[in-house]
Design a protein around this motif. Sequence first.
Motif, mmCIF file in Angstrom:
data_model
loop_
_atom_site.group_PDB
_atom_site.id
_atom_site.type_symbol
_atom_site.label_atom_id
_atom_site.label_comp_id
_atom_site.label_asym_id
_atom_site.label_seq_id
_atom_site.Cartn_x
_atom_site.Cartn_y
_atom_site.Cartn_z
ATOM 1 N N THR A 1 1.043 -1.118 -0.012
ATOM 2 C CA THR A 1 -0.389 -0.196 -0.051
ATOM 3 C C THR A 1 0.897 1.019 0.138
ATOM 4 O O THR A 1 0.423 1.798 -0.927
ATOM 5 N N ASP B 1 -6.052 4.524 2.870
ATOM 6 C CA ASP B 1 -5.372 2.958 2.902
ATOM 7 C C ASP B 1 -4.138 2.768 3.027
ATOM 8 O O ASP B 1 -4.410 1.406 3.903
ATOM 9 N N PHE C 1 -9.749 -0.439 -1.006
ATOM 10 C CA PHE C 1 -9.281 -1.859 -0.274
ATOM 11 C C PHE C 1 -10.033 -2.249 1.164
ATOM 12 O O PHE C 1 -9.882 -2.697 1.910
#
Length: 467
Positions: A199, A212, A419
């Motif tokens: 991420t 995220d 996400f």
Amino acid sequence: MKRASFLTLAPLLLAGCSLAPKTVLPTPPVPQSWPVGDAYLLQSEEALPVLSYKTVFTDARLQSLVDQALVNNRDLRVAYANLAAARAQVRVSRAGQFPALGASAGAGYSDSGGTGGGSGDFSLRGGVTAFELDLFGRLANATESDRNSALATEAASRTVRLGLIADLANAWAAYGADRDLLKIAEDTADNARESVRLTKARLDGGVAPRTDLRQAEQILATAEDSIAQQKTALAQDENLIRLLVGADIDRALLPASLSEVVPGVVALPAGVNSQILLRRPDVIEAEYRLRAANADIGVARARLFPTISLTGLLGFASDALGSLFDGGSFNYSVGGDATATIFDFGGRQAGVDVTKAQRDAALASYEGAIQTAFREVADALAVQGTIAERVRAADANSSAAADTAMLADARYKGGVDSFLASLDAQRSLYSARRSEIGTELLLVQTRIALFRTLGGDSSAGTEAAPR
């Protein structure tokens, strides 16, 4: 001599009557069979066999720990010491039913005026000292009460022993479950670290928002907290096992996972006849408490009647040692006395009423012990009847959650889902895996509970009963 011997031994030939009421055990206040239905899955009409803990707990490591605990556990030592004291008290009470024999000897010399013409006297005496005739069974019932109390204490020690074995098996299983939970937390943390790395890379590349990354870091922090908690739980499990064993333990005897525990705890079949509960040590203890209370009534009733005591004495006496054993030197005496209270403001009758009320309480406790035992076994059977389906459902849920998490992660990486969807899938997987471990642990705990509630350890209470 014959007459004196007869007078001395006559009390032993008198058999006192007992004023204690006959003990009548009530019909067990429970149904004659276990509940039936989908939750119970009655398996057979055969009575449940009596099993030792080595038959129920087949893993050699657990057996080794139990063997050590039966030697070193301090609570069990206290129970056995209490049993030894109770048995000794029976001997004390029983000794009061027999006459105490005593002997004495004496010698003296006197010389008036210092002329050398003094004389000596010698005596040798033996006899019965203050022996009470147990005409109304007071002493016999007191002995019977103590004997039943000792048997109740023996049953109580069996309860301690049975509980120790079950507690140790539960602690051993909990350690295996916590090892699995630690592994789940570590796997989750590993996946979360990878998610944080990916991420962050997507954030640096302008593909993912900062939210995220923060959500991935939350998953990682939660997993790391779970790791710390599970390490604490494992240490506490080990401390509990060490306490139950009563000594240091070899960590090689601890299970590496719950999958090692399940095969080592044998499932018990469900017996039909609930009379099997009468062999539970706590029920046996309640029964002997009831019998002891019944004997106490006889003791209290006997106090309403006169007390008769005898004293017997026989021996030799002489003024000169040479004639000590002459026929004329032998002498004997026998005496007796009786005492009776004329008026005591109802105190002795109140004592009878006290013992009757205590007997009624013991009777209610006996019936309550049976009812409690029935409920505990029925509850355990209800769980056992459905636990296999719960284990199957938990396994299916865990498999589905794992597949969902894999697909959600792939869709997120492919840019199809957010996400958040992957995050929810990971949380669901973590929860499902923990739930699966909890259900499998419940399976083992139910088998252990049946071992405990049915009083199934045939090797408990093998000590000789007090007489």
